[in-house]
Design a protein around this motif. Structure first.
Motif, mmCIF file in Angstrom:
data_model
loop_
_atom_site.group_PDB
_atom_site.id
_atom_site.type_symbol
_atom_site.label_atom_id
_atom_site.label_comp_id
_atom_site.label_asym_id
_atom_site.label_seq_id
_atom_site.Cartn_x
_atom_site.Cartn_y
_atom_site.Cartn_z
ATOM 1 N N ASN A 45 0.858 -1.174 0.000
ATOM 2 C CA ASN A 45 0.000 0.000 0.000
ATOM 3 C C ASN A 45 0.900 1.230 0.000
ATOM 4 O OD1 ASN A 45 -1.790 2.082 0.389
ATOM 5 N ND2 ASN A 45 -2.509 1.408 2.404
ATOM 6 N N ASN A 48 0.916 3.335 2.984
ATOM 7 C CA ASN A 48 1.411 2.733 4.226
ATOM 8 C C ASN A 48 2.498 1.724 3.870
ATOM 9 O OD1 ASN A 48 1.605 1.994 6.982
ATOM 10 N ND2 ASN A 48 0.092 0.372 6.725
ATOM 11 N N LYS A 54 7.935 -1.523 10.996
ATOM 12 C CA LYS A 54 6.482 -1.386 11.111
ATOM 13 C C LYS A 54 5.831 -2.755 11.279
ATOM 14 C CE LYS A 54 4.966 1.868 8.460
ATOM 15 N NZ LYS A 54 4.476 2.561 7.229
ATOM 16 N N GLU A 126 -5.964 -1.036 6.744
ATOM 17 C CA GLU A 126 -5.624 0.069 7.633
ATOM 18 C C GLU A 126 -6.873 0.619 8.320
ATOM 19 O OE1 GLU A 126 -2.151 -0.494 5.110
ATOM 20 O OE2 GLU A 126 -4.275 -0.381 4.654
ATOM 21 N N GLU A 127 -7.924 0.797 7.548
ATOM 22 C CA GLU A 127 -9.175 1.289 8.121
ATOM 23 C C GLU A 127 -9.857 0.194 8.946
ATOM 24 O OE1 GLU A 127 -13.442 3.048 6.512
ATOM 25 O OE2 GLU A 127 -11.606 3.463 5.375
ATOM 26 N N LYS A 130 -8.894 -0.342 12.726
ATOM 27 C CA LYS A 130 -9.374 0.601 13.739
ATOM 28 C C LYS A 130 -10.695 0.164 14.365
ATOM 29 C CE LYS A 130 -7.488 4.610 11.228
ATOM 30 N NZ LYS A 130 -7.853 5.912 10.612
ATOM 31 N N ASP A 174 -4.005 6.216 14.724
ATOM 32 C CA ASP A 174 -3.899 5.914 13.295
ATOM 33 C C ASP A 174 -2.666 5.070 13.002
ATOM 34 O OD1 ASP A 174 -6.217 7.214 12.680
ATOM 35 O OD2 ASP A 174 -5.280 8.937 11.717
ATOM 36 N N ASN A 175 -1.560 5.398 13.644
ATOM 37 C CA ASN A 175 -0.327 4.629 13.413
ATOM 38 C C ASN A 175 -0.399 3.238 14.045
ATOM 39 O OD1 ASN A 175 0.818 6.621 11.887
ATOM 40 N ND2 ASN A 175 2.156 7.409 13.505
ATOM 41 N N ALA A 177 -3.086 1.434 13.962
ATOM 42 C CA ALA A 177 -3.775 0.676 12.913
ATOM 43 C C ALA A 177 -2.854 0.435 11.716
ATOM 44 C CB ALA A 177 -5.030 1.423 12.472
ATOM 45 N N LYS A 178 -2.051 1.426 11.350
ATOM 46 C CA LYS A 178 -1.141 1.261 10.213
ATOM 47 C C LYS A 178 -0.114 0.162 10.474
ATOM 48 C CE LYS A 178 -1.321 5.897 8.184
ATOM 49 N NZ LYS A 178 -0.537 7.130 7.893
ATOM 50 N N ALA A 181 -1.862 -3.174 10.217
ATOM 51 C CA ALA A 181 -2.143 -3.440 8.809
ATOM 52 C C ALA A 181 -0.877 -3.835 8.049
ATOM 53 C CB ALA A 181 -2.781 -2.213 8.169
ATOM 54 N N ARG A 185 -0.375 -7.207 5.920
ATOM 55 C CA ARG A 185 -0.023 -7.182 4.503
ATOM 56 C C ARG A 185 1.079 -8.195 4.165
ATOM 57 N NH1 ARG A 185 -2.287 -3.555 1.373
ATOM 58 N NH2 ARG A 185 -3.668 -2.022 2.350
#
Length: 343
Positions: A45, A48, A54, A126-127, A130, A174-175, A177-178, A181, A185
């Motif tokens: 992505n 991201n 990460k 990513e979404e 959350k 947000d991070n 969740a990133k 994700a 991935r």
């Protein structure tokens, strides 16, 4: 006609041509490659980027029960990587033993899908990441509680700085969740079918090859195509015959558009032989029964027992290579300042 519609039309026409050319004969590796594509190593992505730092952080967060209000539920609770990314329940148990409304789909290969959740309410992983943390029936936390706990653990504070080095204050919801994700991935599972697509015709047994040919010729690939063998479109469940037990209105609950009643995201069939029970409500436990149901509901076809067995055999070939193992990480210890679990 816009670009996306042109691409879709081109795909449909190409797919129809390929399917028409293989009816009544074995689908060879090259034809399978045209219908399904090649599994990537990582579902990238650009918004991201997947980095080792990460992924390492996301893996820990995925397994960490402290992200839930009770400190007893993690992402891995409902998406157990030792059980092909599911929990083996019709619907999952959440906060205070509440049952969810839908069957938890596998997290394996989920990042390949064009949208997330049965009703497509999240655009990507990513979404999606959350949602369960804040859902009162699932992990039941709040953003504030999650950040309070993570900030109280020095190893996590350091890990967020390493994972998001360009940000001044990287420890955000947000991070969080990133990072989860980014780990998801990487959860792509090569199978014997991918060996077949790569040109190894002996990777599938004769029955599995017959099942693949039947799968294509009867029309299953109208929806279950692409690298995920599904996961690329919305479809109405019960196009020809709506199952009597189907009550869930599907995507309609999101859009309130009557045309979306009983419409769901087409699930990926990778690892499907390992992820019973099936369908949005987890009501069917037999893979063969699921095959029969889909053929009748979506295609108006009553398959013979031989056809069902052959298709099921092919679906078993979509299971992850046994070498695919994700070991749980060692999680950083809580500090004296870590908030206690909430009842």
């Amino acid at each position: 006609m816009n670009g996306k519609r042109l691409i879709l039309c081109a795909f449909v026409l190409t797919h129809q041509y390929i399917v028409g050319s293989v009816i009544g004969q074995t689908v060879d590796p090259d034809q399978a490659k045209q219908i399904f594509g090649v599994l990537p190593h990582v579902a990238e992505n650009p918004q991201n980027p997947v980095t080792p730092e990460k992924v390492a952080l996301g893996k820990s967060l995925y397994f960490d029960r402290r992200l839930s209000k009770s400190s007893s539920i993690s992402c891995a609770s409902c998406h157990d990587l030792t059980m092909a990314g599911v929990d083996g329940l019709s619907t999952s148990l959440g906060y205070r033993w509440q049952l969810g409304p839908r069957n938890a789909p596998t997290v394996l290969n989920a990042a390949l899908e064009f949208t997330q959740f049965w009703d497509g309410r999240a655009k990507d992983v990513e979404e999606q990441a959350k949602g369960p943390i804040l859902n009162p029936k699932e992990m039941a936390a709040t953003k504030e509680l999650v950040l309070q706990r993570l900030k109280s653990i020095p190893e996590y504070v350091d890990a967020f700085h390493k994972a998001f080095p360009e940000e001044k204050e990287p420890l955000t919801y947000d991070n969080t969740a990133k990072a989860i994700a980014a780990f998801e991935r990487t959860l792509l599972t090569p199978s014997r079918f991918d060996q077949y697509i790569a040109g190894n015709a002996s990777a599938l047994s004769e029955q599995e090859r017959q099942g693949l040919s039947t799968f294509v010729s009867v029309g299953c690939t109208t929806c279950h195509n692409g690298v995920g063998v599904g996961g690329g479109s919305f479809q109405k469940f019960g196009v020809i015959h709506k199952p009597d037990w189907l009550k869930d209105l599907g995507r309609y609950e999101v859009t309130k558009n009557d045309a979306d009643k009983y419409v769901f995201k087409v699930p990926s069939l990778r690892n499907v032989a390992l992820t019973a029970p099936y369908f949005n409500d987890g009501s069917v436990w037999s893979l063969e029964e699921a095959v029969k149901t889909m053929a009748y509901a979506q295609l108006g076809r009553t398959l013979s027992e031989a056809e069902v067995k052959n298709i099921a055999a092919f679906l078993h070939a979509l299971s992850a290579d046994p070498a695919f193992v994700v070991s749980p990480p060692t999680l950083p210890p809580s500090s004296l300042s870590t908030p206690k679990p909430m009842p």
